[in-house]
Write a protein that holds these residues in place. Structure first.
Motif, PDB file in Angstrom:
ATOM      1  N   LEU A 134       0.833  -1.201   0.000  1.00  0.00           N
ATOM      2  CA  LEU A 134       0.000   0.000   0.000  1.00  0.00           C
ATOM      3  C   LEU A 134       0.867   1.249   0.000  1.00  0.00           C
ATOM      4  CD1 LEU A 134      -2.847   1.203   0.183  1.00  0.00           C
ATOM      5  CD2 LEU A 134      -2.573   1.212   2.667  1.00  0.00           C
ATOM      6  N   VAL A 135       0.629   2.117  -0.992  1.00  0.00           N
ATOM      7  CA  VAL A 135       1.340   3.385  -1.080  1.00  0.00           C
ATOM      8  C   VAL A 135       0.302   4.486  -1.254  1.00  0.00           C
ATOM      9  CG1 VAL A 135       3.022   4.771  -2.354  1.00  0.00           C
ATOM     10  CG2 VAL A 135       3.363   2.297  -2.119  1.00  0.00           C
ATOM     11  N   LEU A 136       0.360   5.481  -0.374  1.00  0.00           N
ATOM     12  CA  LEU A 136      -0.541   6.629  -0.440  1.00  0.00           C
ATOM     13  C   LEU A 136       0.270   7.870  -0.775  1.00  0.00           C
ATOM     14  CD1 LEU A 136      -2.549   6.016   2.862  1.00  0.00           C
ATOM     15  CD2 LEU A 136      -3.172   5.308   0.552  1.00  0.00           C
ATOM     16  N   GLU A 137      -0.327   8.770  -1.539  1.00  0.00           N
ATOM     17  CA  GLU A 137       0.294  10.061  -1.838  1.00  0.00           C
ATOM     18  C   GLU A 137      -0.685  11.167  -1.539  1.00  0.00           C
ATOM     19  OE1 GLU A 137       1.792  10.342  -5.817  1.00  0.00           O
ATOM     20  OE2 GLU A 137       3.457   8.976  -5.400  1.00  0.00           O
ATOM     21  N   VAL A 138      -0.151  12.324  -1.170  1.00  0.00           N
ATOM     22  CA  VAL A 138      -0.975  13.504  -0.933  1.00  0.00           C
ATOM     23  C   VAL A 138      -1.315  14.115  -2.286  1.00  0.00           C
ATOM     24  CG1 VAL A 138      -1.055  15.779   0.156  1.00  0.00           C
ATOM     25  CG2 VAL A 138       0.168  13.900   1.273  1.00  0.00           C
ATOM     26  N   VAL A 139      -2.585  14.463  -2.472  1.00  0.00           N
ATOM     27  CA  VAL A 139      -3.054  15.068  -3.719  1.00  0.00           C
ATOM     28  C   VAL A 139      -3.118  16.578  -3.521  1.00  0.00           C
ATOM     29  CG1 VAL A 139      -4.965  15.221  -5.350  1.00  0.00           C
ATOM     30  CG2 VAL A 139      -4.402  13.029  -4.295  1.00  0.00           C
ATOM     31  N   ASP A 140      -2.554  17.326  -4.462  1.00  0.00           N
ATOM     32  CA  ASP A 140      -2.624  18.784  -4.423  1.00  0.00           C
ATOM     33  C   ASP A 140      -4.011  19.197  -4.880  1.00  0.00           C
ATOM     34  OD1 ASP A 140      -2.277  21.503  -4.472  1.00  0.00           O
ATOM     35  OD2 ASP A 140      -0.692  21.493  -5.977  1.00  0.00           O
ATOM     36  N   GLU A 141      -4.838  19.657  -3.952  1.00  0.00           N
ATOM     37  CA  GLU A 141      -6.230  19.994  -4.258  1.00  0.00           C
ATOM     38  C   GLU A 141      -6.356  21.218  -5.148  1.00  0.00           C
ATOM     39  OE1 GLU A 141      -9.166  19.262  -0.978  1.00  0.00           O
ATOM     40  OE2 GLU A 141      -7.325  19.373   0.177  1.00  0.00           O
ATOM     41  N   GLU A 142      -5.318  22.056  -5.210  1.00  0.00           N
ATOM     42  CA  GLU A 142      -5.394  23.274  -6.017  1.00  0.00           C
ATOM     43  C   GLU A 142      -5.127  23.010  -7.491  1.00  0.00           C
ATOM     44  OE1 GLU A 142      -2.903  26.285  -4.388  1.00  0.00           O
ATOM     45  OE2 GLU A 142      -3.752  26.081  -2.400  1.00  0.00           O
ATOM     46  N   TYR A 143      -4.533  21.855  -7.805  1.00  0.00           N
ATOM     47  CA  TYR A 143      -4.216  21.527  -9.191  1.00  0.00           C
ATOM     48  C   TYR A 143      -5.474  21.111  -9.938  1.00  0.00           C
ATOM     49  CZ  TYR A 143      -2.501  19.158 -13.301  1.00  0.00           C
ATOM     50  OH  TYR A 143      -2.295  18.776 -14.591  1.00  0.00           O
ATOM     51  N   SER A 144      -5.608  21.598 -11.152  1.00  0.00           N
ATOM     52  CA  SER A 144      -6.684  21.125 -12.027  1.00  0.00           C
ATOM     53  C   SER A 144      -6.172  21.154 -13.464  1.00  0.00           C
ATOM     54  CB  SER A 144      -7.938  21.993 -11.876  1.00  0.00           C
ATOM     55  OG  SER A 144      -7.745  23.249 -12.471  1.00  0.00           O
ATOM     56  N   ASP A 145      -6.777  20.358 -14.320  1.00  0.00           N
ATOM     57  CA  ASP A 145      -6.349  20.305 -15.714  1.00  0.00           C
ATOM     58  C   ASP A 145      -6.535  21.639 -16.421  1.00  0.00           C
ATOM     59  OD1 ASP A 145      -5.596  17.686 -15.472  1.00  0.00           O
ATOM     60  OD2 ASP A 145      -7.518  16.908 -16.168  1.00  0.00           O
ATOM     61  N   SER A 146      -7.532  22.420 -16.007  1.00  0.00           N
ATOM     62  CA  SER A 146      -7.792  23.701 -16.667  1.00  0.00           C
ATOM     63  C   SER A 146      -6.648  24.684 -16.441  1.00  0.00           C
ATOM     64  CB  SER A 146      -9.118  24.305 -16.178  1.00  0.00           C
ATOM     65  OG  SER A 146      -9.048  24.594 -14.788  1.00  0.00           O
ATOM     66  N   GLU A 147      -5.922  24.582 -15.318  1.00  0.00           N
ATOM     67  CA  GLU A 147      -4.791  25.471 -15.078  1.00  0.00           C
ATOM     68  C   GLU A 147      -3.701  25.222 -16.111  1.00  0.00           C
ATOM     69  OE1 GLU A 147      -3.363  25.215 -11.092  1.00  0.00           O
ATOM     70  OE2 GLU A 147      -5.304  25.673 -10.236  1.00  0.00           O
ATOM     71  N   GLY A 148      -3.447  23.964 -16.434  1.00  0.00           N
ATOM     72  CA  GLY A 148      -2.441  23.628 -17.433  1.00  0.00           C
ATOM     73  C   GLY A 148      -2.809  24.163 -18.797  1.00  0.00           C
ATOM     74  N   ASP A 149      -4.095  24.149 -19.141  1.00  0.00           N
ATOM     75  CA  ASP A 149      -4.544  24.662 -20.421  1.00  0.00           C
ATOM     76  C   ASP A 149      -4.283  26.158 -20.527  1.00  0.00           C
ATOM     77  OD1 ASP A 149      -5.376  22.126 -21.033  1.00  0.00           O
ATOM     78  OD2 ASP A 149      -7.500  22.511 -20.622  1.00  0.00           O
ATOM     79  N   GLU A 150      -4.499  26.879 -19.421  1.00  0.00           N
ATOM     80  CA  GLU A 150      -4.279  28.321 -19.438  1.00  0.00           C
ATOM     81  C   GLU A 150      -2.800  28.630 -19.667  1.00  0.00           C
ATOM     82  OE1 GLU A 150      -5.824  29.868 -15.810  1.00  0.00           O
ATOM     83  OE2 GLU A 150      -7.866  29.236 -16.249  1.00  0.00           O
ATOM     84  N   GLU A 151      -1.903  27.850 -19.035  1.00  0.00           N
ATOM     85  CA  GLU A 151      -0.478  28.070 -19.218  1.00  0.00           C
ATOM     86  C   GLU A 151      -0.085  27.828 -20.666  1.00  0.00           C
ATOM     87  OE1 GLU A 151       1.634  25.702 -16.411  1.00  0.00           O
ATOM     88  OE2 GLU A 151       0.670  26.653 -14.694  1.00  0.00           O
ATOM     89  N   ASP A 152      -0.658  26.821 -21.319  1.00  0.00           N
ATOM     90  CA  ASP A 152      -0.362  26.544 -22.715  1.00  0.00           C
ATOM     91  C   ASP A 152      -0.798  27.706 -23.597  1.00  0.00           C
ATOM     92  OD1 ASP A 152       0.681  24.119 -22.015  1.00  0.00           O
ATOM     93  OD2 ASP A 152      -1.127  22.985 -22.555  1.00  0.00           O
ATOM     94  N   ASP A 153      -1.943  28.309 -23.290  1.00  0.00           N
ATOM     95  CA  ASP A 153      -2.436  29.446 -24.068  1.00  0.00           C
ATOM     96  C   ASP A 153      -1.496  30.623 -23.942  1.00  0.00           C
ATOM     97  OD1 ASP A 153      -4.606  27.936 -24.786  1.00  0.00           O
ATOM     98  OD2 ASP A 153      -5.978  28.858 -23.355  1.00  0.00           O
ATOM     99  N   ASP A 154      -0.956  30.880 -22.740  1.00  0.00           N
ATOM    100  CA  ASP A 154      -0.036  31.990 -22.531  1.00  0.00           C
ATOM    101  C   ASP A 154       1.249  31.757 -23.322  1.00  0.00           C
ATOM    102  OD1 ASP A 154      -1.838  33.155 -20.835  1.00  0.00           O
ATOM    103  OD2 ASP A 154      -0.869  32.473 -18.988  1.00  0.00           O
ATOM    104  N   TRP A 155       1.737  30.535 -23.357  1.00  0.00           N
ATOM    105  CA  TRP A 155       2.969  30.228 -24.055  1.00  0.00           C
ATOM    106  C   TRP A 155       2.822  30.487 -25.550  1.00  0.00           C
ATOM    107  CZ3 TRP A 155       4.438  26.543 -27.747  1.00  0.00           C
ATOM    108  CH2 TRP A 155       5.805  26.465 -27.969  1.00  0.00           C
ATOM    109  N   GLU A 156       1.670  30.113 -26.115  1.00  0.00           N
ATOM    110  CA  GLU A 156       1.440  30.301 -27.548  1.00  0.00           C
ATOM    111  C   GLU A 156       1.342  31.779 -27.908  1.00  0.00           C
ATOM    112  OE1 GLU A 156      -2.009  28.059 -28.530  1.00  0.00           O
ATOM    113  OE2 GLU A 156      -1.094  26.154 -28.011  1.00  0.00           O
TER     114      GLU A 156
END
Length: 67
Positions: free
Chosen positions: A43-65
């Protein structure tokens, strides 16, 4: 009930065995950290970062472009 150790606070607490399925998420009953089962045996447990969401990554990609 199965005793598990929270990777966030290091304390042990009991939880139902059915909660410990692969990729299942649940909260530590002591520190309220969101935990995810990343491996069942052993059994291995990890802490999940609750502030992370897939939509945040999409916004960063838009800024880069735009640059």
């Amino acid at each position: 009930m199965i005793k598990v150790e929270c990777p966030e606070c290091g304390e042990q607490f009991e939880t139902d065995a059915d909660v410990l399925s692969l990729f299942n998420r649940f909260y530590c009953s002591l520190c309220d950290a969101l935990l995810e089962v990343v491996e069942e045996d052993p059994l291995v447990l990890e802490v999940v970062d609750e502030e992370y969401s897939d939509s945040e990554g999409d916004e960063e990609d838009d800024d880069w472009e735009a640059e």
